[in-house]
Design a protein around this motif. Structure first.
Motif, short mmCIF file in Angstrom:
data_model
loop_
_atom_site.label_atom_id
_atom_site.label_comp_id
_atom_site.label_asym_id
_atom_site.label_seq_id
_atom_site.Cartn_x
_atom_site.Cartn_y
_atom_site.Cartn_z
N VAL A 93 0.76 -1.26 -0.05
CA VAL A 93 -0.13 0.10 -0.10
C VAL A 93 0.80 1.25 0.05
CG1 VAL A 93 -2.00 -1.05 0.92
CG2 VAL A 93 -0.33 -0.14 2.50
N ASP A 94 2.02 1.06 0.53
CA ASP A 94 2.99 2.46 0.57
C ASP A 94 3.26 2.32 -0.86
OD1 ASP A 94 5.10 3.89 0.89
OD2 ASP A 94 5.92 3.18 2.82
N ILE A 95 3.69 1.39 -1.73
CA ILE A 95 4.14 1.51 -2.96
C ILE A 95 2.89 2.05 -3.74
CG2 ILE A 95 4.78 0.06 -5.28
CD1 ILE A 95 6.54 -1.54 -3.35
N GLN A 96 1.82 1.35 -3.48
CA GLN A 96 0.53 2.06 -4.31
C GLN A 96 0.51 3.53 -4.25
OE1 GLN A 96 -3.03 1.08 -2.13
NE2 GLN A 96 -4.30 1.17 -3.98
N ASN A 97 0.71 3.84 -2.94
CA ASN A 97 0.62 5.42 -2.52
C ASN A 97 1.78 6.47 -3.41
OD1 ASN A 97 -0.21 7.73 -1.29
ND2 ASN A 97 1.63 7.53 -0.15
N ARG A 98 2.95 5.78 -3.30
CA ARG A 98 4.02 6.31 -4.08
C ARG A 98 3.70 6.22 -5.57
NH1 ARG A 98 9.39 5.58 -1.06
NH2 ARG A 98 8.88 4.95 1.13
N LEU A 99 3.07 5.49 -6.28
CA LEU A 99 2.49 5.41 -7.45
C LEU A 99 1.41 6.29 -7.74
CD1 LEU A 99 2.91 1.55 -8.35
CD2 LEU A 99 4.65 3.41 -9.00
N GLY A 100 0.87 6.96 -6.63
CA GLY A 100 -0.07 7.95 -6.69
C GLY A 100 -1.51 7.26 -6.97
N MET A 101 -1.88 6.00 -6.66
CA MET A 101 -2.94 5.25 -6.95
C MET A 101 -3.76 5.17 -5.53
SD MET A 101 -1.51 1.57 -8.61
CE MET A 101 -2.86 0.84 -8.32
N THR A 102 -5.14 5.72 -5.90
CA THR A 102 -5.98 5.64 -4.66
C THR A 102 -7.06 4.45 -5.27
OG1 THR A 102 -7.08 7.55 -5.62
CG2 THR A 102 -5.62 7.73 -3.73
N HIS A 103 -6.95 3.87 -6.26
CA HIS A 103 -8.05 2.76 -6.57
C HIS A 103 -7.12 1.52 -6.54
CE1 HIS A 103 -5.38 3.52 -10.20
NE2 HIS A 103 -5.64 2.22 -10.49
N GLY A 104 -8.05 0.44 -6.92
CA GLY A 104 -7.66 -0.92 -6.78
C GLY A 104 -7.16 -1.35 -5.46
N TYR A 105 -6.38 -2.50 -5.26
CA TYR A 105 -6.01 -2.95 -3.82
C TYR A 105 -4.59 -3.51 -3.94
CZ TYR A 105 -7.22 -7.68 -5.82
OH TYR A 105 -7.30 -8.62 -6.71
N ALA A 106 -3.91 -3.65 -2.67
CA ALA A 106 -2.55 -3.74 -2.51
C ALA A 106 -2.27 -4.46 -1.25
CB ALA A 106 -1.80 -2.66 -2.47
N PHE A 107 -1.62 -5.60 -1.45
CA PHE A 107 -0.98 -6.13 -0.29
C PHE A 107 0.23 -7.12 -0.39
CE2 PHE A 107 -3.54 -9.40 -2.72
CZ PHE A 107 -3.07 -10.62 -2.64
N ASP A 108 0.73 -7.49 0.87
CA ASP A 108 1.99 -8.23 0.91
C ASP A 108 1.88 -9.63 1.01
OD1 ASP A 108 3.17 -5.82 0.69
OD2 ASP A 108 4.22 -5.92 2.89
N MET A 109 2.79 -10.23 0.37
CA MET A 109 3.01 -11.83 0.49
C MET A 109 4.12 -12.11 1.12
SD MET A 109 1.50 -14.37 -2.22
CE MET A 109 -0.05 -14.17 -1.08
N GLN A 110 4.17 -13.14 1.93
CA GLN A 110 5.46 -13.27 2.89
C GLN A 110 5.81 -14.89 2.72
OE1 GLN A 110 7.62 -14.64 4.83
NE2 GLN A 110 7.71 -13.58 6.77
N ALA A 111 6.64 -15.37 1.87
CA ALA A 111 7.05 -16.73 1.50
C ALA A 111 8.54 -16.63 1.43
CB ALA A 111 6.43 -17.48 0.26
N VAL A 112 9.50 -15.71 2.18
CA VAL A 112 10.92 -15.65 2.19
C VAL A 112 11.26 -15.77 0.55
CG1 VAL A 112 12.77 -16.14 3.44
CG2 VAL A 112 10.56 -16.66 4.30
N CYS A 113 12.24 -16.46 0.44
CA CYS A 113 12.77 -16.64 -0.80
C CYS A 113 11.69 -17.08 -2.01
CB CYS A 113 14.18 -17.44 -0.97
SG CYS A 113 15.31 -16.73 0.19
N THR A 114 10.83 -17.72 -1.77
CA THR A 114 9.89 -18.25 -2.73
C THR A 114 8.72 -17.35 -2.98
OG1 THR A 114 10.45 -20.61 -1.57
CG2 THR A 114 8.74 -20.28 -3.34
N GLY A 115 8.94 -15.94 -2.17
CA GLY A 115 7.89 -15.07 -2.20
C GLY A 115 7.32 -14.64 -3.69
N PHE A 116 8.63 -14.42 -4.70
CA PHE A 116 7.96 -14.01 -5.91
C PHE A 116 7.18 -14.82 -6.64
CE2 PHE A 116 8.23 -12.63 -10.36
CZ PHE A 116 7.87 -11.16 -10.19
N VAL A 117 7.44 -16.55 -6.46
CA VAL A 117 6.63 -17.41 -7.06
C VAL A 117 5.21 -17.59 -6.48
CG1 VAL A 117 6.73 -19.89 -7.81
CG2 VAL A 117 8.80 -18.67 -7.85
N TYR A 118 5.35 -17.45 -5.17
CA TYR A 118 3.77 -17.27 -4.68
C TYR A 118 2.97 -16.26 -5.14
CZ TYR A 118 4.29 -21.15 -1.05
OH TYR A 118 4.61 -22.09 -0.18
N ALA A 119 3.73 -14.99 -5.03
CA ALA A 119 2.93 -13.74 -5.42
C ALA A 119 2.55 -13.70 -6.97
CB ALA A 119 3.86 -12.53 -5.29
#
Ligand code: UT7
Length: 323
Positions: A93-119
């Protein structure tokens, strides 16, 4: 059927490069040991004002530019990270805000080194379910901030950075010729927690903590777990190593990458390796490696690309993507 197609990519690295030689002055190590055991020659370390959110936002902007899109075109921001700027709100949501977005939705995913594949798998599910039309999937980390800089068994291995992809829901035929994500296989086994963990957290110690790893134990499991999920991705799509144009692995250790490729009979010429330049950037390592191989023209539209990762948890996963 709906396919999640990659429209753009981007990356961001901290300004400061730290060489193996520089580490020699911090702990009892050597350039020779680090290169021989891991393949790492340098890593990037975040400085003042550089955080997971700032690096992630820079990678996201680069990915949007590459796709020819603006933040208005995005309705999901998904960030894979284990090193958020704050316990909450989510770095996404911090990144969403830095991009100037107030629409849509944002959330984090935590799977350590596999995080990108999970995301990527999660964004794919959201796009195919119609929850979003276009997603920014970001892997962003500042592992330098959770390292014990007196522990030579861990501090030489990790680095900071961020990478991002734009995914777009597109109509496909339902065959392997479709562009987009063709298969994802995710796994975890919490019984391995003590082999790779951070010794702090909001609910246990009330501190951020430091990364602790029994490297040899992680190493022992890595190749088997990685090859298992890649074989699952081959089996579920009826493809083989011969069909693959590129393997883009999580960049933890050159010996793990080479060992996995060998076991799967994937020639090393088809493997993208950036661990020498970036070190292990956890959830950022796959999108950083992708950005390098896309920018230099190795990965092209239509190529069949396998992504894989294994890390803390343990978590592991593989994903087959037609670029
Ligand atoms: O991304 C998440 C997943 N993480 C990983 O995939 C990491 C997996 N593990 C590894 O990559 C490797 O196990 C390491 C690179 C961490 C270590 O390599 P290794 O070949 O397993 O070495 P080791 O832990 O067995 O250590 C060998 C020796 C030890 O000395 P003795 O006991 O043989 O005298 C260590 O104390 O190397 C010593 N050592 C070092 N020496 C110089 C450990 N760290 C260092 C160092 N510099 N930085």
């Amino acid at each position: 059927m709906i396919r999640s197609v990659v429209r753009g990519y981007g990356a961001a690295l901290p300004k400061r490069v730290m060489s193996n030689r520089e580490l020699e002055s911090l702990v009892d190590t050597s350039d020779e040991w680090i290169v021989q055991r891991t393949g790492i020659r340098q890593r990037y370390i975040a400085g003042e004002g550089e955080t997971t959110a700032s690096l992630g936002a820079a990678a996201a902007r680069a990915a949007l530019d590459n796709a020819g899109l603006t933040p208005d075109d995005i309705d999901l921001v998904l960030v894979a990270t284990s090193t958020p700027d704050n316990t909450f709100p989510a770095t996404a949501v911090d990144i969403q805000n830095r991009l100037g977005m107030t629409h849509g939705y944002a959330f984090d995913m935590q799977a350590v080194c596999t995080g990108f594949v999970y995301a990527m798998a999660t964004a794919d599910a959201h796009l195919r379910a119609g929850l979003a039309k276009r997603a920014l999937v970001i892997g962003a980390e500042t592992f330098s901030r959770i390292l014990d800089w007196e522990d030579r068994t861990t501090c030489v291995l990790f680095g900071d950075g961020a990478g991002a992809l734009v995914l777009e829901a597109s109509e496909g035929e339902g065959t392997n010729a479709d562009r987009g994500i063709l298969a994802a296989h995710l796994r975890s086994d919490g019984s391995h927690k003590e082999k790779l963990y951070v010794d702090g957290g909001p609910s246990s110690t009330g501190t951020v903590g430091h990364l602790r790893m029994e490297g040899r134990e992680v190493f022992k499991h890595a190749v088997g777990m990685i090859t298992d999920v890649i074989e699952a991705a081959f089996a579920s799509t009826g493809t083989t190593a011969d069909d693959l144009d590129w393997l883009v692995p999580h960049q933890a250790n050159r010996r793990i990458i080479d060992g996995s490729a060998k076991k799967l009979a994937i020639p090393l010429e088809k493997v993208v390796v950036t661990v020498d330049q970036h070190g292990n950037t956890s959830a950022a390592s796959i999108p950083l490696a992708l950005s390098v191989a896309l920018a230099d023209g190795r990965i092209k539209k239509g190529d069949l690309v396998m992504l894989e990762a294994m890390g803390g948890g343990f978590t592991w996963g593989a994903m087959l993507v037609r670029w």
